[in-house]
Write an enzyme that holds these catalytic residues in place. Structure first.
Site, PDB file in Angstrom:
ATOM      1  N   GLY A   5       0.831  -1.197   0.000  1.00 56.49           N
ATOM      2  CA  GLY A   5       0.000   0.000   0.000  1.00 56.49           C
ATOM      3  C   GLY A   5       0.863   1.243   0.000  1.00 56.49           C
TER       4      GLY A   5
ATOM      5  CD  GLN B 173       3.371   5.753   2.695  1.00 59.87           C
ATOM      6  OE1 GLN B 173       2.418   5.229   2.142  1.00 59.87           O
ATOM      7  NE2 GLN B 173       4.351   5.057   3.237  1.00 59.87           N
TER       8      GLN B 173
ATOM      9  CB  CYS C  38       4.894   1.962   7.315  1.00 60.13           C
ATOM     10  SG  CYS C  38       4.523   3.489   6.438  1.00 60.13           S
ATOM     11  CG  LEU C  39       6.471   0.868   1.267  1.00 59.15           C
ATOM     12  CD1 LEU C  39       5.880   1.258  -0.085  1.00 59.15           C
ATOM     13  CD2 LEU C  39       7.594  -0.147   1.094  1.00 59.15           C
TER      14      LEU C  39
ATOM     15  CD  GLU D  37      -1.128   2.375   2.703  1.00 53.03           C
ATOM     16  OE1 GLU D  37      -0.689   3.538   2.607  1.00 53.03           O
ATOM     17  OE2 GLU D  37      -0.404   1.406   2.989  1.00 53.03           O
TER      18      GLU D  37
ATOM     19  CG  HIS E 156       0.151   6.761   5.558  1.00 51.80           C
ATOM     20  ND1 HIS E 156       1.293   7.218   6.167  1.00 51.80           N
ATOM     21  CD2 HIS E 156       0.376   5.451   5.287  1.00 51.80           C
ATOM     22  CE1 HIS E 156       2.174   6.215   6.264  1.00 51.80           C
ATOM     23  NE2 HIS E 156       1.637   5.136   5.748  1.00 51.80           N
TER      24      HIS E 156
HETATM   25 NI    NI Z   1       2.467   3.248   5.582  1.00 49.85          NI
END
Ligand code: NI
Length: 169
Positions: free
Chosen positions: A46, A51, A96-97, A139, A142
């Protein structure tokens, strides 16, 4: 299409609230296509617009339960998403990325239904369970400036994480 730079924890932009998408134009489509490429390239499940430095209410979620689809086909584009129904609960590792290499134990609903718009502004509803439900919540968080590290009960060690991945196999 182009890869976008993924912001990491400590970047103040990740803590800001995103504004609704109002223009379903070419510029939005370029952003979505870039995000798709960035998500696949990062091997994530996701990605939210903040981000990649854009404070707009847009997320991508991969429905990994659809095993017959390619990763690219699993991507659901959600614009101005809202959670309209949840049920049950699950507890498991979440990453999380924007927080690379860190996994925490997070409680989420086991079923989530989302109402959103597609890239042309058309409203639709989509639902998911398990990892997909978790991803919808993560997501959409975020978009309100929240990271999983705020709600994680504790950060998992590498050994614990391995135990969890064994269990899910
Ligand atoms: Ni994330």
């Amino acid at each position: 299409m182009a890869l976008r730079n993924i912001r990491e924890e400590g970047d103040a932009l990740l803590l800001k609230k995103s504004r609704p998408v109002t223009d379903f134009d070419r510029r939005l489509h370029i952003l979505i296509d870039d995000m798709r490429e960035t998500l696949i390239n990062a091997d994530g499940v996701g990605l939210a617009a903040p981000q990649v430095g854009v404070l707009r209410r847009l997320v991508l979620v991969m429905d990994t339960s659809k095993e017959e689809l390619t990763p690219e086909e699993q991507i659901i584009e959600l614009i101005n998403p809202e959670i309209i129904k949840t049920s049950g609960s699950q507890e498991g590792p979440e990453g999380c990325l924007s927080v690379p290499g860190v996994y925490g134990l997070v409680k989420r609903p086991d079923y989530v239904k989302v109402r959103a718009q597609d890239r042309h502004g058309k409203t639709f509803e989509v639902e998911g369970t398990g990892l997909t439900a978790r991803c919808f919540c993560h997501e959409i968080d975020h978009l309100d400036g929240h990271l999983f590290t705020e709600i994680s009960e504790r950060i998992l060690s590498e050994e614990e994480l391995e135990e969890y991945s064994k269990k899910s196999e």
